[in-house]
Every structure is written in C-alpha cells, then in structure tokens.
Scaffold this motif. Structure first.
Motif, PDB file in Angstrom:
ATOM      1  N   ARG A  26      41.519  46.953  33.455  1.00  0.00           N
ATOM      2  CA  ARG A  26      40.989  46.209  34.612  1.00  0.00           C
ATOM      3  C   ARG A  26      40.380  44.878  34.167  1.00  0.00           C
ATOM      4  O   ARG A  26      40.343  43.938  34.936  1.00  0.00           O
ATOM      5  CB  ARG A  26      39.913  47.014  35.328  1.00  0.00           C
ATOM      6  CG  ARG A  26      40.439  48.235  35.977  1.00  0.00           C
ATOM      7  CD  ARG A  26      40.603  48.075  37.474  1.00  0.00           C
ATOM      8  NE  ARG A  26      41.555  49.074  37.895  1.00  0.00           N
ATOM      9  CZ  ARG A  26      42.489  48.906  38.802  1.00  0.00           C
ATOM     10  NH1 ARG A  26      42.615  47.764  39.451  1.00  0.00           N
ATOM     11  NH2 ARG A  26      43.318  49.870  39.099  1.00  0.00           N
ATOM     12  N   HIS A  70      43.294  42.436  33.427  1.00  0.00           N
ATOM     13  CA  HIS A  70      43.889  42.175  34.739  1.00  0.00           C
ATOM     14  C   HIS A  70      43.029  41.168  35.508  1.00  0.00           C
ATOM     15  O   HIS A  70      43.531  40.178  36.031  1.00  0.00           O
ATOM     16  CB  HIS A  70      44.024  43.487  35.527  1.00  0.00           C
ATOM     17  CG  HIS A  70      44.217  43.292  37.000  1.00  0.00           C
ATOM     18  ND1 HIS A  70      45.389  42.786  37.529  1.00  0.00           N
ATOM     19  CD2 HIS A  70      43.391  43.521  38.054  1.00  0.00           C
ATOM     20  CE1 HIS A  70      45.271  42.712  38.850  1.00  0.00           C
ATOM     21  NE2 HIS A  70      44.071  43.147  39.197  1.00  0.00           N
ATOM     22  N   HIS A 126      36.661  41.272  41.845  1.00  0.00           N
ATOM     23  CA  HIS A 126      37.420  42.015  42.863  1.00  0.00           C
ATOM     24  C   HIS A 126      37.612  43.494  42.524  1.00  0.00           C
ATOM     25  O   HIS A 126      37.745  44.307  43.422  1.00  0.00           O
ATOM     26  CB  HIS A 126      38.749  41.324  43.185  1.00  0.00           C
ATOM     27  CG  HIS A 126      39.880  41.700  42.276  1.00  0.00           C
ATOM     28  ND1 HIS A 126      39.987  41.232  40.990  1.00  0.00           N
ATOM     29  CD2 HIS A 126      40.952  42.503  42.461  1.00  0.00           C
ATOM     30  CE1 HIS A 126      41.076  41.727  40.435  1.00  0.00           C
ATOM     31  NE2 HIS A 126      41.676  42.512  41.304  1.00  0.00           N
ATOM     32  N   ASP A 127      37.601  43.854  41.263  1.00  0.00           N
ATOM     33  CA  ASP A 127      37.838  45.262  40.894  1.00  0.00           C
ATOM     34  C   ASP A 127      36.591  45.961  40.340  1.00  0.00           C
ATOM     35  O   ASP A 127      36.704  47.045  39.764  1.00  0.00           O
ATOM     36  CB  ASP A 127      38.970  45.348  39.852  1.00  0.00           C
ATOM     37  CG  ASP A 127      40.349  45.422  40.512  1.00  0.00           C
ATOM     38  OD1 ASP A 127      40.412  45.613  41.746  1.00  0.00           O
ATOM     39  OD2 ASP A 127      41.354  45.300  39.793  1.00  0.00           O
ATOM     40  N   ASP A 146      45.899  38.361  42.820  1.00  0.00           N
ATOM     41  CA  ASP A 146      45.849  39.760  42.394  1.00  0.00           C
ATOM     42  C   ASP A 146      47.276  40.327  42.366  1.00  0.00           C
ATOM     43  O   ASP A 146      47.723  40.904  41.363  1.00  0.00           O
ATOM     44  CB  ASP A 146      44.975  40.525  43.400  1.00  0.00           C
ATOM     45  CG  ASP A 146      44.687  41.961  42.991  1.00  0.00           C
ATOM     46  OD1 ASP A 146      44.816  42.273  41.798  1.00  0.00           O
ATOM     47  OD2 ASP A 146      44.300  42.755  43.867  1.00  0.00           O
TER      48      ASP A 146
END
Ligand code: MG
Length: 382
Positions: free
Chosen positions: A64, A67, A96-97, A190
């Motif tokens: 993550r 990413h 965002h994650d 994304d």
C-alpha cells in the motif's frame, strides 16, 4: 510556480480545519496536510499492507505504501498540467488508503461482513476516521486535523446513511454534488496506478502471461510498438517498456480529455465544479474503453486466479476469526484497545464492534497473522 486555475483549490480559500490553528509560516495549508500524513503512524503501516499479494509472498510486489506513492506521483503530474493544486492532490493520494485493512480487499470484505449489523466497514470511510479521530499525535485534538478539502478528497464514496452522520464532508453525497477537481483526479490516479502495477505484479508472480495480455487492446498496442522498435527485447525490460507507454497513454489522455471538458463546461469556480451533473475529470470515450478492457482482464485473470483466491480465503478467515474472538471477549485485546471497547456502555454493541474493527483495520498483514497465531495456536507465545 504555475498559476492555479480559478476552479482549482486555493490554499488561502480553504474551508479550514475542524480545530482552528494559526496558518503555517513557510508552507501552504495543503503542504501542512501532506506533511502530517507522511508523519502519521497509519502511513508507516502501509509498508506492511497488501495491495494484491500478501506482504510475505515477496519483497518486490507493491505494498500500500509504494502504491500510494505511485498514485501521488501520477496525480501531481496531471494536477500541474491542469493548473490544479498539486499539493492538495498529493496529500489526498498519500492518505487515500490509510484506512485499508490488512490483506487488501479480502480483509475489507471480511471486516465488512463482520460489521454487517453494526454499520458496516468501508475502507475509505475508515481512512477519514484515521485522519479525523484515530491518529494520536497532537496535544490539542484527536486525528491530524486536516483541511476540509483534503478530508473531502479522502472520502471517495459514502452511503446516504453515513453521509448524514459526517457533517461537512458528507454534504455532497446528500446534495448529490461533485467533489473538488483534485479529489476527482485522485480517483483516476489510483486506478491508473493499480491497473498497471497489478499487470507487472501478476506477471512477476507467474499468474498472468505476456501471451494472455496480448488480448488486452491497450497492452497489445504498446507491445507491438515496442517490438517494432526493439525486436530483440524480451522479458522484464519488454514488460516495463510496454507499461510505461500504457501509463503515459492513460495519464496524457486524462489530462487532455479533462482539459477539454473543463473548457467546454465553462466552469469558473469550485462552486461551479461542485454543481456540475458529473465529474469533469476523466478519460476520453476511447480510452475509457481501453481502460475498461484492462480492468476486466485483471478481474478475470488475476483477481480470480485460484492462487489469489486461496490467499483471499485465508485472509478472510484470519480477519473474521480475530473479529469474533475480540468481539466476544474484548479482554483479549491489548489494554488501550480494550479500553476503547468500553464505548459499548454508551453506544451498545455497535460501539464495541467499532473499537474491534478499528483495532483490526489498523493491523498490518504481518501483525494480523502474528496476532491470529497468538490467539489460536497453542504453541505460540501470547
Ligand atoms: Mg488505492
């Protein structure tokens, strides 16, 4: 520095933070948001959280964290080209994650099932919960106290029922308005990042082959182009040369198509962006098709691959067994998390369930596996 478009988010016109703070001396408000995100505990945990492949399966797969960095970098390029606020786009992408569970979507689905009777679990709502409530870094407030614009960008989807509970950032879901352009951009960045890096990771894992990928029109187009230019190129370098062209195609199309749509719409302010019937950031129709075909390919060939499903099924049992154990006996949780389950005195079982979900969602893949062992494997230390 590029001059921002009138419909970009301007730091000095931010709708502000939940707890008033004096403005930063050398940074914009959105730079401060970004810096707080990078310094957060949840951000550091991203390095041990799965994208598609579980962290211990190999050192070179996306996590993550990597990413999120790829997403931020794509969004920054597009934001600058469109004269949008690059710093805000970057902050949204890096955050965002933050609310993602261990084990990627499998973990999120399992936790959502466990939370079915208690309001459900949704990772991007959880990302907002992390930055609004769960981070413990500052003396004067819980969370990171980010700007409205950044919080709005983090909350990508939201049900009506949740929106009414969320106040300012929930309003747009009630009034069916669009988010700011930097938030719209983050969604596409994304998608561009994960579609392309999942191809690479899928090949690396031996779950998809170059031959299979030739059925994907976008891959085929750039594969043929690379082969014509470098007939002897094979293996890893061939894949990278194709992928960089694919990413370039998607990002360039996103910029061109969005720029054309912004022009045609005639919007002059954020308020006008919000009241548009649809998002203004997006691909051209032809590229939307190409992107769709790539996504469908990944769904069929990678995400449904039996090896990925085995991993997914293990992840589901780890998450749901942890949930049941902690929910039935909060005394099994470490003290600080157990203390939070006492919320059930005021909120009933939903409060207890939420505290358990917060604990599990915060776990890395590694920690969830260890914790599962400590609870269920009699030979493990507790
Ligand atoms: Mg993502």
């Amino acid at each position: 520095m590029t001059v921002l478009a009138p419909y970009a988010a301007h730091s000095e016109h931010s709708r502000g933070r939940r707890h008033a703070e004096s403005p930063p001396e050398y940074r914009s408000e959105f730079q401060r948001d970004r810096d707080r995100i990078v310094h957060s505990t949840a951000f550091r945990r991203l390095v041990y959280k799965t994208q598609v492949f579980v962290n211990h399966e190999g050192d070179l797969y996306r996590t993550r964290l990597t990413h999120s960095l790829e997403v931020a970098q794509i969004a920054r390029t597009a934001a600058r080209a469109l004269k949008l606020n690059e710093e805000l786009s970057e902050a949204i992408c890096l955050a965002h994650d933050l609310g993602h569970t261990p084990f990627g979507h499998a973990g999120q689905d399992a936790l959502n099932d466990c939370m079915r009777d208690f309001g459900g679990f949704e990772h991007n709502l959880q990302s907002l919960r992390v930055v609004d409530d769960l981070e413990e870094h500052y003396a004067e407030f819980d969370g990171l106290n980010l700007t409205f614009e950044c919080r709005e960008g983090i909350l990508k989807h939201c049900s009506y029922n949740n929106a009414v509970l969320l106040g300012d950032v929930g309003e747009r879901f009630i009034h069916r308005q669009q988010p700011g352009l930097e938030a719209q951009l983050a969604n596409f960045a994304d998608e561009i990042a994960y579609n392309n890096h999942d191809v690479e990771d899928g090949i690396r894992a031996g779950l998809i082959s170059l031959e299979d990928l030739l059925d994907v029109p976008l891959f085929r187009r750039y594969h043929d182009q690379v082969q014509t230019k470098y007939p002897a190129l094979a293996g890893r370098r061939l894949v990278y040369e194709v992928l960089r062209r694919m990413i370039n195609h998607l990002v360039s199309d996103l910029i061109d198509a969005s720029s054309a749509r912004l022009g045609e719409s005639g919007v002059r302010s954020i308020a006008e962006v919000r009241s548009q019937p649809a998002a203004l950031i997006g691909f051209s129709p032809a590229t939307r098709e190409l992107n769709h075909a790539l996504k469908s390919f990944l769904r069929e060939h990678l995400y449904k691959h039996y090896k990925v499903r085995r991993m997914t099924s293990k992840a589901r049992s780890v998450v749901s067994e942890l949930f049941d154990a902690f929910f039935n006996d909060p005394g099994l949780m470490p003290d600080e998390h157990e203390a939070r389950t006492r919320l059930d005195l005021v909120q009933g079982p939903a409060g207890r369930a939420r505290a358990v979900a917060d604990y599990i969602a915060g776990m890395t893949d590694r920690y969830a596996i260890l914790e599962h062992g400590r609870l269920f494997d009699p030979s493990e230390r507790t």
